[in-house]
Design a protein around this motif. Structure first.
Motif, PDB file in Angstrom:
ATOM      1  N   ALA A  98       0.836  -1.202   0.000  1.00 27.68           N
ATOM      2  CA  ALA A  98       0.000   0.000   0.000  1.00 27.68           C
ATOM      3  C   ALA A  98       0.869   1.249   0.000  1.00 27.68           C
ATOM      4  CB  ALA A  98      -0.923   0.014   1.213  1.00 27.68           C
ATOM      5  N   VAL A  99       0.519   2.177  -0.862  1.00 32.37           N
ATOM      6  CA  VAL A  99       1.133   3.505  -0.875  1.00 32.37           C
ATOM      7  C   VAL A  99       0.157   4.439  -0.179  1.00 32.37           C
ATOM      8  CG1 VAL A  99       1.931   5.417  -2.300  1.00 32.37           C
ATOM      9  CG2 VAL A  99       2.384   3.059  -3.005  1.00 32.37           C
ATOM     10  N   VAL A 100       0.518   4.898   1.005  1.00 31.38           N
ATOM     11  CA  VAL A 100      -0.359   5.749   1.810  1.00 31.38           C
ATOM     12  C   VAL A 100       0.128   7.191   1.686  1.00 31.38           C
ATOM     13  CG1 VAL A 100      -1.318   6.190   4.094  1.00 31.38           C
ATOM     14  CG2 VAL A 100      -0.786   3.837   3.397  1.00 31.38           C
ATOM     15  N   ALA A 101      -0.626   7.975   0.946  1.00 31.83           N
ATOM     16  CA  ALA A 101      -0.282   9.381   0.711  1.00 31.83           C
ATOM     17  C   ALA A 101      -1.179  10.255   1.572  1.00 31.83           C
ATOM     18  CB  ALA A 101      -0.455   9.735  -0.759  1.00 31.83           C
ATOM     19  N   CYS A 111      -1.932  20.331  -2.657  1.00 30.05           N
ATOM     20  CA  CYS A 111      -2.511  18.993  -2.567  1.00 30.05           C
ATOM     21  C   CYS A 111      -3.373  18.676  -3.786  1.00 30.05           C
ATOM     22  CB  CYS A 111      -3.318  18.850  -1.289  1.00 30.05           C
ATOM     23  SG  CYS A 111      -2.264  18.832   0.176  1.00 30.05           S
ATOM     24  N   TRP A 112      -3.938  19.688  -4.411  1.00 27.02           N
ATOM     25  CA  TRP A 112      -4.635  19.455  -5.672  1.00 27.02           C
ATOM     26  C   TRP A 112      -3.632  19.018  -6.728  1.00 27.02           C
ATOM     27  CZ3 TRP A 112      -9.761  21.708  -7.352  1.00 27.02           C
ATOM     28  CH2 TRP A 112     -10.623  21.848  -6.263  1.00 27.02           C
ATOM     29  N   GLU A 113      -2.457  19.627  -6.710  1.00 26.94           N
ATOM     30  CA  GLU A 113      -1.403  19.214  -7.636  1.00 26.94           C
ATOM     31  C   GLU A 113      -0.967  17.780  -7.355  1.00 26.94           C
ATOM     32  OE1 GLU A 113       3.328  19.655  -8.333  1.00 26.94           O
ATOM     33  OE2 GLU A 113       2.340  20.560  -6.603  1.00 26.94           O
ATOM     34  N   LEU A 114      -0.758  17.430  -6.066  1.00 25.68           N
ATOM     35  CA  LEU A 114      -0.347  16.072  -5.706  1.00 25.68           C
ATOM     36  C   LEU A 114      -1.426  15.064  -6.061  1.00 25.68           C
ATOM     37  CD1 LEU A 114       1.566  14.057  -4.415  1.00 25.68           C
ATOM     38  CD2 LEU A 114       0.616  14.678  -2.172  1.00 25.68           C
ATOM     39  N   ALA A 115      -2.684  15.402  -5.792  1.00 22.83           N
ATOM     40  CA  ALA A 115      -3.779  14.493  -6.131  1.00 22.83           C
ATOM     41  C   ALA A 115      -3.817  14.235  -7.627  1.00 22.83           C
ATOM     42  CB  ALA A 115      -5.108  15.072  -5.654  1.00 22.83           C
ATOM     43  N   SER A 116      -3.587  15.271  -8.423  1.00 20.90           N
ATOM     44  CA  SER A 116      -3.569  15.102  -9.875  1.00 20.90           C
ATOM     45  C   SER A 116      -2.434  14.177 -10.293  1.00 20.90           C
ATOM     46  CB  SER A 116      -3.412  16.470 -10.545  1.00 20.90           C
ATOM     47  OG  SER A 116      -3.489  16.355 -11.943  1.00 20.90           O
ATOM     48  N   ALA A 117      -1.252  14.338  -9.681  1.00 21.25           N
ATOM     49  CA  ALA A 117      -0.113  13.473 -10.001  1.00 21.25           C
ATOM     50  C   ALA A 117      -0.377  12.033  -9.581  1.00 21.25           C
ATOM     51  CB  ALA A 117       1.142  14.005  -9.319  1.00 21.25           C
ATOM     52  N   LEU A 118      -0.994  11.841  -8.418  1.00 18.76           N
ATOM     53  CA  LEU A 118      -1.298  10.490  -7.948  1.00 18.76           C
ATOM     54  C   LEU A 118      -2.327   9.814  -8.846  1.00 18.76           C
ATOM     55  CD1 LEU A 118      -1.551  11.128  -4.095  1.00 18.76           C
ATOM     56  CD2 LEU A 118       0.230   9.815  -5.273  1.00 18.76           C
ATOM     57  N   LYS A 119      -3.298  10.591  -9.295  1.00 19.82           N
ATOM     58  CA  LYS A 119      -4.313  10.036 -10.198  1.00 19.82           C
ATOM     59  C   LYS A 119      -3.677   9.578 -11.498  1.00 19.82           C
ATOM     60  CE  LYS A 119      -7.461  10.940 -13.651  1.00 19.82           C
ATOM     61  NZ  LYS A 119      -7.305  11.612 -14.962  1.00 19.82           N
ATOM     62  N   GLU A 120      -2.764  10.379 -12.037  1.00 19.12           N
ATOM     63  CA  GLU A 120      -2.086  10.018 -13.279  1.00 19.12           C
ATOM     64  C   GLU A 120      -1.162   8.811 -13.086  1.00 19.12           C
ATOM     65  OE1 GLU A 120      -0.084  13.483 -14.601  1.00 19.12           O
ATOM     66  OE2 GLU A 120      -1.917  14.610 -15.037  1.00 19.12           O
ATOM     67  N   ALA A 128       2.361  -2.285 -10.384  1.00 15.85           N
ATOM     68  CA  ALA A 128       3.331  -2.735  -9.382  1.00 15.85           C
ATOM     69  C   ALA A 128       2.669  -3.528  -8.263  1.00 15.85           C
ATOM     70  CB  ALA A 128       4.069  -1.533  -8.796  1.00 15.85           C
ATOM     71  N   GLY A 129       1.352  -3.693  -8.354  1.00 16.87           N
ATOM     72  CA  GLY A 129       0.634  -4.444  -7.327  1.00 16.87           C
ATOM     73  C   GLY A 129       0.435  -3.672  -6.045  1.00 16.87           C
ATOM     74  N   ALA A 130       0.466  -2.340  -6.123  1.00 16.13           N
ATOM     75  CA  ALA A 130       0.337  -1.500  -4.938  1.00 16.13           C
ATOM     76  C   ALA A 130      -1.025  -0.827  -4.893  1.00 16.13           C
ATOM     77  CB  ALA A 130       1.436  -0.441  -4.914  1.00 16.13           C
ATOM     78  N   LYS A 131      -1.639  -0.818  -3.724  1.00 17.30           N
ATOM     79  CA  LYS A 131      -2.912  -0.136  -3.513  1.00 17.30           C
ATOM     80  C   LYS A 131      -2.644   1.310  -3.122  1.00 17.30           C
ATOM     81  CE  LYS A 131      -7.218   0.807  -2.332  1.00 17.30           C
ATOM     82  NZ  LYS A 131      -7.893   0.190  -1.170  1.00 17.30           N
ATOM     83  N   LEU A 132      -3.254   2.248  -3.832  1.00 20.39           N
ATOM     84  CA  LEU A 132      -3.113   3.657  -3.510  1.00 20.39           C
ATOM     85  C   LEU A 132      -4.154   4.054  -2.470  1.00 20.39           C
ATOM     86  CD1 LEU A 132      -1.986   6.517  -3.934  1.00 20.39           C
ATOM     87  CD2 LEU A 132      -3.583   6.761  -5.865  1.00 20.39           C
ATOM     88  N   VAL A 133      -3.690   4.646  -1.380  1.00 19.86           N
ATOM     89  CA  VAL A 133      -4.572   5.141  -0.322  1.00 19.86           C
ATOM     90  C   VAL A 133      -4.232   6.613  -0.112  1.00 19.86           C
ATOM     91  CG1 VAL A 133      -5.249   4.952   2.103  1.00 19.86           C
ATOM     92  CG2 VAL A 133      -4.687   2.882   0.803  1.00 19.86           C
ATOM     93  N   ALA A 134      -5.083   7.499  -0.588  1.00 19.24           N
ATOM     94  CA  ALA A 134      -4.864   8.940  -0.456  1.00 19.24           C
ATOM     95  C   ALA A 134      -5.789   9.481   0.633  1.00 19.24           C
ATOM     96  CB  ALA A 134      -5.130   9.647  -1.772  1.00 19.24           C
ATOM     97  N   PRO A 178     -10.074   8.687  -8.436  1.00 19.27           N
ATOM     98  CA  PRO A 178     -10.823   7.474  -8.097  1.00 19.27           C
ATOM     99  C   PRO A 178     -11.309   7.491  -6.651  1.00 19.27           C
ATOM    100  CG  PRO A 178      -8.467   7.014  -8.341  1.00 19.27           C
ATOM    101  CD  PRO A 178      -8.691   8.401  -8.851  1.00 19.27           C
ATOM    102  N   MET A 179     -12.607   7.466  -6.464  1.00 17.79           N
ATOM    103  CA  MET A 179     -13.190   7.610  -5.141  1.00 17.79           C
ATOM    104  C   MET A 179     -12.842   6.454  -4.212  1.00 17.79           C
ATOM    105  SD  MET A 179     -14.927  10.496  -5.166  1.00 17.79           S
ATOM    106  CE  MET A 179     -16.375  10.463  -4.126  1.00 17.79           C
ATOM    107  N   ASP A 180     -12.559   5.267  -4.785  1.00 16.99           N
ATOM    108  CA  ASP A 180     -12.233   4.128  -3.934  1.00 16.99           C
ATOM    109  C   ASP A 180     -10.817   4.220  -3.369  1.00 16.99           C
ATOM    110  OD1 ASP A 180     -11.050   3.768  -6.413  1.00 16.99           O
ATOM    111  OD2 ASP A 180     -11.261   1.603  -6.392  1.00 16.99           O
ATOM    112  N   CYS A 181     -10.079   5.244  -3.747  1.00 18.96           N
ATOM    113  CA  CYS A 181      -8.722   5.452  -3.226  1.00 18.96           C
ATOM    114  C   CYS A 181      -8.630   6.675  -2.328  1.00 18.96           C
ATOM    115  CB  CYS A 181      -7.722   5.622  -4.373  1.00 18.96           C
ATOM    116  SG  CYS A 181      -7.556   4.197  -5.445  1.00 18.96           S
TER     117      CYS A 181
END
Length: 280
Positions: A98-101, A111-120, A128-134, A178-181
């Motif tokens: 899990a990648v916990v941001a 954080c809007w900039e970071l969220a956009s980068a994480l979404k991309e 990589a088999g990693a779950k994104l948790v923002a 993605p709302m599930d993240c």
């Protein structure tokens, strides 16, 4: 977000909303230069690189106890839909990666900039088999505002189903986060457990925040549809800093605390950690 260190670096202060003006002013992306000469792009890049060498992230895996995964696992937060959930239910606690941001707060321009980068980057995380948790500071309704609008334009709720208009809309479609993240931590419980930085100086005057200048175009793009309505109702929440963590099950593999506003972990470093995790 000027102290002696900021003056030494000749970095102009960032023009983000202060706690006293959150409700009355929209964020400004102007780069004020009342105390410093105008910098060309090469000179600005040199200043930022020099700053990066001086600022060391004050967090490492060794700074956390071996039980940090268990402690964080019991912390309760909310999904963007408003449902309560605990961290240990967000990924496989034995072998899941899990990648916990942890973002600052949902109304923070950086954080809007970071969220956009994480979404991309989500497709790369998935590969990589990693779950994104923002996670962000604020209530679930504030999280939904960021998800809908932090990517340049709010997605249309209805699409015209004529061939020419549909084609035009799809070519310009920007999907929401993605709302599930996406999760909300209105009481900053996870931030306290992980010991993330908090305070006025960290938020507005830390030298590490000058890194934002090297990403100014990305910041402008992410804020095309910005609204201050995503800012938490508790004004003290805007003083919270974020961080980035990678877990394999309950084991902490990577830890980095943001030194100041906009001092985000390089995503390439996160991918390197995820790709090096041995497959069981």
């Amino acid at each position: 977000m000027a102290l002696a260190s900021a003056r030494v670096l000749h970095a102009p202060p960032l023009s983000f909303p202060s706690p006293l003006s959150l409700r009355s002013q929209p964020p400004s992306l102007a780069l004020p230069t009342p105390h410093a000469p105008s910098l060309s792009a090469p000179k600005l890049a040199t200043r930022v690189v020099g700053l990066r060498r001086r600022v060391v992230a004050r967090a490492a895996v060794s700074d956390f106890g071996q039980s940090i995964g268990d402690i964080l696992g019991d912390v309760s937060i909310f999904t963007a839909a408003g449902e309560p959930v605990v961290f240990k239910d967000l990924w496989d606690q034995n072998e899941g990666i899990a990648v916990v941001a942890l973002l600052r707060h949902f109304g923070c321009p950086c954080c809007w900039e970071l969220a956009s980068a994480l979404k991309e980057a989500k497709e790369r995380f998935d590969s990589a088999g990693a779950k994104l948790v923002a996670v962000g500071v604020g209530t679930p309704d504030k999280a939904r505002i960021l998800a809908d609008r932090a990517h340049g334009r709010k997605c249309p709720e209805k699409y015209p189903f004529t061939s020419s208009l549909l084609t035009s809309n799809l070519q310009n479609l920007v999907l929401p986060f993605p709302m599930d993240c996406l999760y909300a931590d209105p009481d900053r419980k996870a931030y306290d457990v992980l010991g993330l930085y908090y305070g006025f100086g960290r938020t507005f005057f830390n030298p590490a925040s000058a890194k934002v200048f090297s990403r100014f175009e990305a910041l402008q793009k992410a804020l095309k549809n910005y609204t201050i309505e995503a800012t938490p109702d508790k004004e003290s929440s805007v003083l919270q800093q974020g961080g980035m963590f990678v877990f394999k099950g309950k084991e902490l593999l990577y830890a980095r605390k943001d030194e100041g506003t906009g001092d985000h972990a390089p995503l390439d470093d996160i991918f390197d950690v995820c790709c090096k995790v041995p497959v069981s």
